[in-house]
Design an enzyme around this catalytic site. Sequence first.
Site, mmCIF file in Angstrom:
data_model
loop_
_atom_site.group_PDB
_atom_site.id
_atom_site.type_symbol
_atom_site.label_atom_id
_atom_site.label_comp_id
_atom_site.label_asym_id
_atom_site.label_seq_id
_atom_site.Cartn_x
_atom_site.Cartn_y
_atom_site.Cartn_z
ATOM 1 N N LYS A 116 -3.999 51.348 29.828
ATOM 2 C CA LYS A 116 -4.086 52.333 30.684
ATOM 3 C C LYS A 116 -3.236 53.459 30.431
ATOM 4 O O LYS A 116 -3.668 54.474 30.634
ATOM 5 C CB LYS A 116 -3.579 51.814 31.968
ATOM 6 C CG LYS A 116 -4.743 51.131 32.741
ATOM 7 C CD LYS A 116 -4.452 50.862 34.281
ATOM 8 C CE LYS A 116 -6.089 50.068 34.881
ATOM 9 N NZ LYS A 116 -5.579 49.639 36.438
ATOM 10 N N LYS A 209 -15.634 46.092 29.093
ATOM 11 C CA LYS A 209 -15.738 45.369 30.493
ATOM 12 C C LYS A 209 -16.394 46.550 31.431
ATOM 13 O O LYS A 209 -16.217 47.752 31.231
ATOM 14 C CB LYS A 209 -14.196 45.320 30.969
ATOM 15 C CG LYS A 209 -14.084 44.671 32.217
ATOM 16 C CD LYS A 209 -12.599 44.293 32.352
ATOM 17 C CE LYS A 209 -11.691 45.667 32.733
ATOM 18 N NZ LYS A 209 -10.570 45.586 33.458
ATOM 19 N N LYS A 212 -14.305 50.884 36.655
ATOM 20 C CA LYS A 212 -14.450 51.947 37.426
ATOM 21 C C LYS A 212 -14.293 53.140 36.831
ATOM 22 O O LYS A 212 -14.703 54.313 37.263
ATOM 23 C CB LYS A 212 -13.036 51.868 38.583
ATOM 24 C CG LYS A 212 -13.190 50.700 39.563
ATOM 25 C CD LYS A 212 -12.122 50.654 40.236
ATOM 26 C CE LYS A 212 -11.956 49.225 41.194
ATOM 27 N NZ LYS A 212 -10.741 48.995 42.016
HETATM 28 P P1 TYM Z 1 -8.845 45.722 40.418
HETATM 29 O O1 TYM Z 1 -8.932 46.402 41.545
HETATM 30 O O2 TYM Z 1 -9.004 46.339 39.142
HETATM 31 O O3 TYM Z 1 -9.945 44.614 40.485
HETATM 32 C C1 TYM Z 1 -10.227 43.960 41.748
HETATM 33 C C2 TYM Z 1 -10.813 42.454 41.258
HETATM 34 O O4 TYM Z 1 -12.020 42.746 40.599
HETATM 35 C C3 TYM Z 1 -11.888 41.935 39.456
HETATM 36 N N1 TYM Z 1 -12.790 42.825 38.382
HETATM 37 C C4 TYM Z 1 -13.722 42.167 37.395
HETATM 38 N N2 TYM Z 1 -14.040 40.901 37.549
HETATM 39 C C5 TYM Z 1 -15.571 40.485 36.780
HETATM 40 N N3 TYM Z 1 -15.632 41.321 35.844
HETATM 41 C C6 TYM Z 1 -15.255 42.981 35.779
HETATM 42 N N4 TYM Z 1 -15.845 43.706 35.017
HETATM 43 C C7 TYM Z 1 -14.238 43.106 36.759
HETATM 44 N N5 TYM Z 1 -13.577 44.341 36.967
HETATM 45 C C8 TYM Z 1 -12.668 43.961 37.845
HETATM 46 C C9 TYM Z 1 -10.450 41.980 38.925
HETATM 47 O O5 TYM Z 1 -10.104 40.838 37.921
HETATM 48 C C10 TYM Z 1 -9.911 41.793 40.246
HETATM 49 O O6 TYM Z 1 -10.099 40.290 40.801
HETATM 50 N N6 TYM Z 1 -4.129 44.266 39.681
HETATM 51 C C11 TYM Z 1 -5.507 44.038 40.475
HETATM 52 C C12 TYM Z 1 -5.236 44.241 42.070
HETATM 53 C C13 TYM Z 1 -4.069 43.279 42.499
HETATM 54 C C14 TYM Z 1 -4.006 41.842 42.772
HETATM 55 C C15 TYM Z 1 -2.733 41.457 43.502
HETATM 56 C C16 TYM Z 1 -4.953 40.858 42.485
HETATM 57 C C17 TYM Z 1 -2.832 43.810 43.024
HETATM 58 N N7 TYM Z 1 -2.177 42.772 43.421
HETATM 59 C C18 TYM Z 1 -2.334 40.337 43.529
HETATM 60 C C19 TYM Z 1 -4.420 39.593 42.784
HETATM 61 C C20 TYM Z 1 -3.548 39.388 43.399
HETATM 62 C C21 TYM Z 1 -6.585 45.123 40.148
HETATM 63 O O7 TYM Z 1 -6.153 45.935 39.530
HETATM 64 O O8 TYM Z 1 -7.722 44.607 40.169
#
Ligand code: TYM
Length: 353
Positions: A116, A209, A212
């Site tokens: 990032k 991957k 967004k």
């Molecule tokens: P974020 O917002 O990027 O994504 C949310 C969730 O979606 C999953 N994900 C995917 N799964 C499969 N294939 C993909 N291409 C894909 N893109 C995203 C992510 O793995 C996630 O589960 N850091 C985290 C948010 C967070 C969090 C937490 C998660 C903050 N605190 C505590 C669990 C526990 C994040 O950026 O997710």
Amino acid sequence: MAAFNELVFSGVQPTGNLHLGNYLGAIKRFVEMQNRDAQCLYCVVDMHAITLWQDPQALRGQIREVTAAFLAAGIDPRRSIVFNQSQVPAHAELAWIFNCVARIGWLNRMTQFKDKAGKDRENASVGLYAYPVLMAADILAYRATHVPVGEDQKQHLELTRDIAQKFNTDFAGSIMAHGHGEDGFFPVTEPLIGGPAARVMSLRDGAKKMSKSDASDNSRINLTDDQDLIAQKVRKAKTDPDPLPSEAEGLKGRPEADNLVGIYAALAETTREAVLAQYGGAQFSAFKGALVDLAVEKLSPINAEMKRLTADPGHIDAVLADGAARAEAIAAPTLDAVKDIVGFVRRTRLSPV
Ligand code: TYM
């Protein structure tokens, strides 16, 4: 002896463009956990979102949109606790304490920060660097035992486990002195990563991957896409010239085919093997047609419900306020205990003068 009750926590960033990877890798699985009767907390992590600059007006809309997606996908805000992170101060407070537990060397190994921050690392926000520490605080403020996420979060969850273990070791004496037992104060959280869509890939490039932030909107199916757009994106998805194999082994070295079969399997709640038993030998044109039908059948009701819910921001805000109050009731005693363990003097009730 199990000292910790089973508790599920997960979060999604309100950074726009919620896509099929977020749904299949995370949100759909949140609903499954809820329906297994676990106590679940699902958080819209707005404090994580601002580690990269967000337009304030857009951010408010995005927070409500992720909340709407949770509800539209089947999360019941009476059974699960649905809230946004910034409404519960325990997250930020615990993150600071964990900043003093985590080591710089651990954070230097985080691949997502490197991705990032890109080449201009000196110019990245301190928040982006400390991001995984806040994530550990999200989880451990509730002493959560299980965290359903996509595969890209694996390293962050390993860091959460390291922080929990180091806290338990650093403060072992104080933890015992405050009556919290030999298993330590924080559980060593179990990541729940799995299913056929733990890592959904871009529709344009099977090596990347689904994300967004991809510049090409054709690389992902957004939860806000209508039927026509879903059909168009699936039909344009990159493939190879061969027909589908009959066994999962045959998907090796064919990332685009593997991705589409994985998406189909996750939407149909089955396995790659079962999909290939049905479609092995078929040409992609036929398989894509079936995938469009399935994706539209599963995603259209979510899309429609999201539209209905986002038209009533007052309702969404009420759900978030109720969730925050219930989340706070769990996190506040944890924070009080942490402050005692660390050696802070907590505010005493002032007697009336
Ligand atoms: P974020 O917002 O990027 O994504 C949310 C969730 O979606 C999953 N994900 C995917 N799964 C499969 N294939 C993909 N291409 C894909 N893109 C995203 C992510 O793995 C996630 O589960 N850091 C985290 C948010 C967070 C969090 C937490 C998660 C903050 N605190 C505590 C669990 C526990 C994040 O950026 O997710």
